[in-house]
Write a protein that holds these residues in place. Structure first.
Motif, PDB file in Angstrom:
ATOM      1  N   MET A 167      -6.230   7.051 -18.353  1.00  0.00           N
ATOM      2  CA  MET A 167      -6.243   6.222 -17.479  1.00  0.00           C
ATOM      3  C   MET A 167      -7.420   5.462 -16.714  1.00  0.00           C
ATOM      4  SD  MET A 167      -3.376   4.113 -18.305  1.00  0.00           S
ATOM      5  CE  MET A 167      -2.235   4.392 -18.880  1.00  0.00           C
ATOM      6  N   VAL A 168      -8.084   4.284 -16.857  1.00  0.00           N
ATOM      7  CA  VAL A 168      -8.952   4.320 -16.014  1.00  0.00           C
ATOM      8  C   VAL A 168      -8.590   3.247 -15.087  1.00  0.00           C
ATOM      9  CG1 VAL A 168     -11.932   3.917 -15.723  1.00  0.00           C
ATOM     10  CG2 VAL A 168     -10.762   4.928 -17.831  1.00  0.00           C
ATOM     11  N   LEU A 169      -9.365   2.918 -13.571  1.00  0.00           N
ATOM     12  CA  LEU A 169      -8.894   2.503 -12.228  1.00  0.00           C
ATOM     13  C   LEU A 169      -9.768   1.110 -13.016  1.00  0.00           C
ATOM     14  CD1 LEU A 169      -8.197   4.582  -9.345  1.00  0.00           C
ATOM     15  CD2 LEU A 169      -6.339   3.548 -11.413  1.00  0.00           C
ATOM     16  N   GLN A 170      -9.130  -0.019 -12.164  1.00  0.00           N
ATOM     17  CA  GLN A 170      -9.756  -1.253 -12.181  1.00  0.00           C
ATOM     18  C   GLN A 170     -11.051  -0.788 -11.677  1.00  0.00           C
ATOM     19  OE1 GLN A 170      -7.246  -4.688 -12.583  1.00  0.00           O
ATOM     20  NE2 GLN A 170      -7.280  -4.615 -14.607  1.00  0.00           N
ATOM     21  N   TYR A 211      -0.156   0.192  -9.838  1.00  0.00           N
ATOM     22  CA  TYR A 211      -0.903   0.253 -11.283  1.00  0.00           C
ATOM     23  C   TYR A 211      -1.092   1.736 -11.286  1.00  0.00           C
ATOM     24  CZ  TYR A 211      -5.271  -0.172 -12.862  1.00  0.00           C
ATOM     25  OH  TYR A 211      -6.225  -0.051 -13.623  1.00  0.00           O
ATOM     26  N   GLU A 212      -1.101   1.830 -12.687  1.00  0.00           N
ATOM     27  CA  GLU A 212      -1.385   2.954 -13.000  1.00  0.00           C
ATOM     28  C   GLU A 212      -2.501   3.457 -14.223  1.00  0.00           C
ATOM     29  OE1 GLU A 212       1.018   5.474 -12.607  1.00  0.00           O
ATOM     30  OE2 GLU A 212       2.245   4.385 -11.659  1.00  0.00           O
ATOM     31  N   GLY A 213      -3.167   2.321 -13.966  1.00  0.00           N
ATOM     32  CA  GLY A 213      -4.076   2.212 -14.698  1.00  0.00           C
ATOM     33  C   GLY A 213      -4.719   1.804 -15.938  1.00  0.00           C
ATOM     34  N   THR A 214      -6.356   1.620 -16.282  1.00  0.00           N
ATOM     35  CA  THR A 214      -6.223   1.316 -17.309  1.00  0.00           C
ATOM     36  C   THR A 214      -6.591   1.549 -18.814  1.00  0.00           C
ATOM     37  OG1 THR A 214      -6.452  -1.269 -16.122  1.00  0.00           O
ATOM     38  CG2 THR A 214      -7.274  -0.753 -18.289  1.00  0.00           C
ATOM     39  N   HIS A 215      -6.309   1.419 -19.843  1.00  0.00           N
ATOM     40  CA  HIS A 215      -6.818   2.056 -21.419  1.00  0.00           C
ATOM     41  C   HIS A 215      -7.305   1.187 -22.273  1.00  0.00           C
ATOM     42  CE1 HIS A 215      -3.369   1.611 -23.959  1.00  0.00           C
ATOM     43  NE2 HIS A 215      -2.515   1.700 -22.907  1.00  0.00           N
ATOM     44  N   SER A 257      -3.071  -2.800 -19.297  1.00  0.00           N
ATOM     45  CA  SER A 257      -2.634  -2.184 -17.668  1.00  0.00           C
ATOM     46  C   SER A 257      -1.183  -1.139 -17.822  1.00  0.00           C
ATOM     47  CB  SER A 257      -2.598  -3.471 -17.438  1.00  0.00           C
ATOM     48  OG  SER A 257      -4.061  -3.547 -17.007  1.00  0.00           O
TER      49      SER A 257
END
Length: 869
Positions: free
Chosen positions: A100-103, A236-240, A248
């Motif tokens: 996961m990557v944070l926005q 929000y857990e992150g984006t992939h 998201s």
């Protein structure tokens, strides 16, 4: 013969060659953990499938190049290109944990969690997604498995005799062709069915097509509901990334744990704001449901579900069970709604205030403009504008439909050949290999069924038993099929006790014949017999009922007559079984009855969807009855049975001479906002959409047939059951009436109210009193009665999570009665509902002219059971 043999060999060879190619393997994590029910999507075929319970998959294909996408919750999607020739390709997939990557910090502006911006946009677009597709067809494979994990010890031997063992797996598989047409038409045709056991005509699985884009799913509030922020917190857990899409991941947290709220995770496709996947759980009356779904872009900008994986487990009355439902969707053919085949950006007013203000100034009359013009205007639209536009679009479409009051229209048909396919056929077409437990389950149950069939066919002892098995039918009852669409139902003997008749014995015999397949016209003949021992009298009723006409305008005619007993209040305020208990054990003979010889005709007609008509006419000879029995089981020395005559304030002497009475009654029921579900052409009413208004007129007609009655009664009624979110359910019932003429009437013609003096309440909880004397305030003048019942999911005891998760509800209620002599009789009560899912306990106090009089505790069947599911 030689040619036939050659053809058979070639046919078998071609089947073998066809089934000997494809892709198979396993899906595991990097640590070697098996990943059962991982989703596999074949892009070239538009087909979704999954691994089985052992994490194995086997996809049969024709030769060619295929792109497979493997997905599992919490892991990165894996894409593989495979060339299939003339044999199976082994493909073992190792799934990597999702990174996961944070926005960007811009999205995180302010102190608000960015999940709320994502969810606001997804919620704003949810209705758009329900209207995005005009039509689609697909094929669905469904597999349901069930397992009894524990059972009450005293039933273990009985279950074993029926072939049910703890841990044994029961299986049902089916393949269906489905078709959806916007806005609410859904057709399903089952083309193949296989189930374990000897019942080859068992009901197949139905495709569960509930959508989380709708505000509610199975009465639970969807995380994409416009009301979602009142019920959930989002994190929000992150984006992939997956194949170029930004996904998201959002954690869904109920603000209050309990029934009908989901918890878990939902993944949203950025910019499209559609569902990518979800892994949510919900509780219902102590039963747990876990739902997993994966979506794929089956058309440009159109994401539809390709796999559904449901798990159900719980414990009910000592039976602990687990059920699994798996559905994979393939061969999607989609027609996109041309009005919504546009790309646009959703603007969050809370995050982008200046842009939202600018857009609001550009568009002042959203409802009057064409939706395409607004959506394509700068390719930007605010959430508020989008909601209004889609709502206006839906409203316009509903106005153009033939039946706008139908909220869903579903057909479910089974092909005549669906049960004919054998295990070899299923091995060929099954998209998901059976797990070891499922194979064992099929083998065990099928072998047991074969043994049972042999016993039925060849065991002479059992054959002899068959010939004599109907000996006890007059006592226990039975159901007989006499011919096609012709049935006879013999009810078993039952008996009660009252002080007039002593003990009695009753039975019923019902004959039913269906005539018209399309409209289900049918005739029913019902005979009810009763013998009383104290009076040594026989009572009997014979009823003929014929229902006919189109489904939307049904007619029903009933002719019945005979000699029988009646309570003075025709609404039967005390159940005969309850009266038996209170009479024999407590020595309270509350039920007051009289006898009549009568003939009655009843006509029911649905004039149209919103209006029903009921007309009755009865000529009766009515006779007073006296107590004939003083028997009891528990002698209460301080009590004795009261006479079989009601006691009323308005009419001190309720005794009457034998007389004839001709009465007529007209009832009109109006439901202004009624909604329906259609299932196989039959309308099923949804009660919570509309209030019910009733108009009732009763006339006693003098001098005809030596009738001695002459009165007119007019009554208006109102009843409405409605939800207040998921937290509360409200019930309101109001009735007001007046005798316009009371020239001549007897006590059974008075207006009576649903009173109760027993510890048990068997009448409708709304509109009935808990402590009111049965006949004390019966009247021949004007009256008003009102009831309000308010049920909550969280108040006192239900603040305890384990209580709330068991499905318990708390409620308050009040009942009010106004007559010339009732002195503003009022009841106020508190109840605990759905105890053990079935019962309710209430504490109630009553008041007269605002002054406290008495209190009591009452037990009954849970209120609003029909609104649970």
């Amino acid at each position: 013969m030689k040619q036939l043999l050659t053809s058979a060999i070639l046919g078998c060879l071609s089947i073998t060659l066809l089934s000997a190619q494809g892709i198979r393997g396993t899906v595991k994590s990097e640590e070697g953990e098996l990943l059962p029910f991982a989703t596999i999507y074949i892009q070239e075929l538009g087909t979704g499938t999954t691994t089985n319970g052992d994490a194995l998959f086997e996809i049969k294909t024709t030769p060619g190049n295929y792109t497979l996408v493997f997905q599992f919750v919490g892991f990165e999607a894996q894409e593989r290109s495979v060339n299939v020739a003339d044999k199976f390709v082994e493909l073992n997939i190792i799934m990597k944990p999702q990174v996961m990557v944070l926005q960007d910090i811009e999205v995180r502006a302010g102190n608000e969690d960015p999940a709320y911006t994502i969810m606001r946009k997804a919620i704003a677009k949810s209705k758009y997604h329900t209207q995005q597709v005009d039509k689609y067809t697909a094929r669905v494979y469904m597999k349901g498995t069930g397992q009894l994990k524990d059972a009450p010890f005293f039933l273990e031997k009985t279950l074993e005799k029926e072939g049910v063992e703890e841990g044994q797996v029961f299986i049902s598989e089916s393949v269906s062709e489905i078709e959806y047409t916007r806005p609410n038409t859904y057709n399903e045709k089952v083309i193949s069915i296989r189930s374990s056991g000897d019942d080859k005509n068992g009901n197949p699985n139905a495709y569960i097509n509930g959508s989380f884009y709708e505000p509610e799913v199975a009465q639970g509030v969807s995380p994409l509901s416009p009301r979602a922020f009142s019920y959930y917190k989002f994190v929000y857990e992150g984006t992939h990334r997956d194949r170029g899409f930004e996904i998201s991941k959002i954690r869904v947290i109920p603000r209050s744990q309990g029934d009908n709220v989901f918890k878990g995770y939902i993944e949203i496709v950025e910019d499209y704001w559609s569902i990518y996947s979800l892994n949510l759980s919900v509780s219902k009356l102590g039963i747990n449901f876990e739902i997993k779904q994966f979506y794929e872009p089956v058309e440009q900008n159109v994401w539809l579900p390709v796999t559904h994986d449901f798990l159900v487990d719980g414990k009910v009355f000592g039976f602990e069970f687990e059920g699994k439902y798996l559905a994979t969707v393939s061969d999607y053919k989609v027609e996109v709604n041309p009005d919504l085949a546009v790309e646009f950006e959703v603007v969050d007013e809370k995050l982008e205030k200046e842009l939202a203000t600018k857009l609001d100034k550009q568009v002042k009359n959203e409802e009057t403009k064409e939706i395409q013009e607004i959506l394509t205007s700068g390719k930007e639209v605010t959430r508020k504008q989008l909601r209004k536009l889609v709502k206006a679009y839906e409203k316009t479409e509903l106005e153009e439909t033939d039946e706008p009051e139908v909220v869903s229209n579903r057909t479910f048909k089974i092909d005549t050949l669906a049960y004919k396919n054998d295990s070899a056929y299923w091995a060929q077409i099954r998209p998901i290999p059976l797990s070891k437990d499922e194979v064992d389950g099929y083998a065990k149950i099928d072998s047991l069924s074969e043994v049972q069939q042999r016993e039925r066919d060849g065991d002479t002892l059992k054959t002899k038993k068959k010939k004599t098995k109907h000996i006890f039918d007059p006592i226990v009852g039975n159901y007989y099929k006499l011919a096609d669409k012709t049935y006879l139902h013999l009810y078993g003997l039952s008996g009660q006790f009252n002080t007039v008749d002593g003990f009695d014995l009753e039975t019923r015999l019902v004959f039913t014949k269906t005539y018209d397949n399309e409209n289900k016209n049918w005739l029913r003949i019902n005979h009810q017999s009763r013998y009383t021992f104290a009076r040594t009298a026989y009572n009997g009723i014979l009823e003929f009922r014929y229902d006919f006409g189109e489904r939307g305008k049904r007619n029903s005619v009933r002719l019945n007559g005979g000699r029988y007993i009646n309570q003075y209040n025709n609404d039967q305020p005390i159940h005969p079984v309850i009266n038996t208990f209170t009479t024999l054990i407590q020595e309270f003979n509350y039920m007051k009855i009289y006898e009549k010889d009568y003939a009655e005709i009843v006509y029911d007609r649905k004039l149209w969807n919103k209006l029903n008509l009921n007309i009755k006419g009865e000529l009766a000879e009515r006779r007073e009855l006296q107590n004939r029995s003083s028997y009891n089981l528990v002698d209460r020395s301080q009590r004795e049975y009261t006479p079989n005559a009601p006691v009323a304030v308005e009419l001190p002497i309720t005794s009457f001479e034998d007389h004839n009475a001709l009465t007529t009654e007209v009832n009109l029921l109006y439901e202004p906002w009624v909604k329906f579900r259609m299932y196989n052409g039959r309308k099923q009413k949804i009660d919570t959409y509309t209030p019910k208004f009733r108009l009732k007129y009763v006339k006693g007609i003098p001098d005809v047939g030596d009738s001695k009655v002459d009165f007119d009664l007019l009554e208006l009624g109102y009843r409405h059951t409605f939800k207040i979110g998921i937290r509360a359910l409200a019930d309101v019932s109001l009735k007001a009436g007046k005798f316009l003429n009371d020239e001549s009437l007897y006590f059974m013609d008075y207006k009576h109210f649903l009173g109760n003096r027993t510890p048990f309440v068997t009448t409708d909880p709304v509109g009935s009193f808990r402590m009111l004397d049965y006949y004390a305030f019966s009247t021949s003048n004007e009256y008003f009665t009102g009831s309000f019942h308010y049920q909550m999911r969280k108040f006192l005891f239900t603040r305890i999570p384990i209580v709330r998760l068991a499905g318990v509800r708390e409620s308050f209620f009040t009942n009010y009665l106004a007559t010339d002599f009732s002195n503003n009789y009022t009841e106020v009560g508190y109840g605990i509902n759905y105890i053990f899912r079935l019962f309710r306990v209430e504490a109630v106090a009553n008041f007269v002219d605002g002054k406290y009089k008495d209190y009591g505790v009452r037990i009954g069947i849970a209120a609003n059971l029909d609104n649970l599911f």
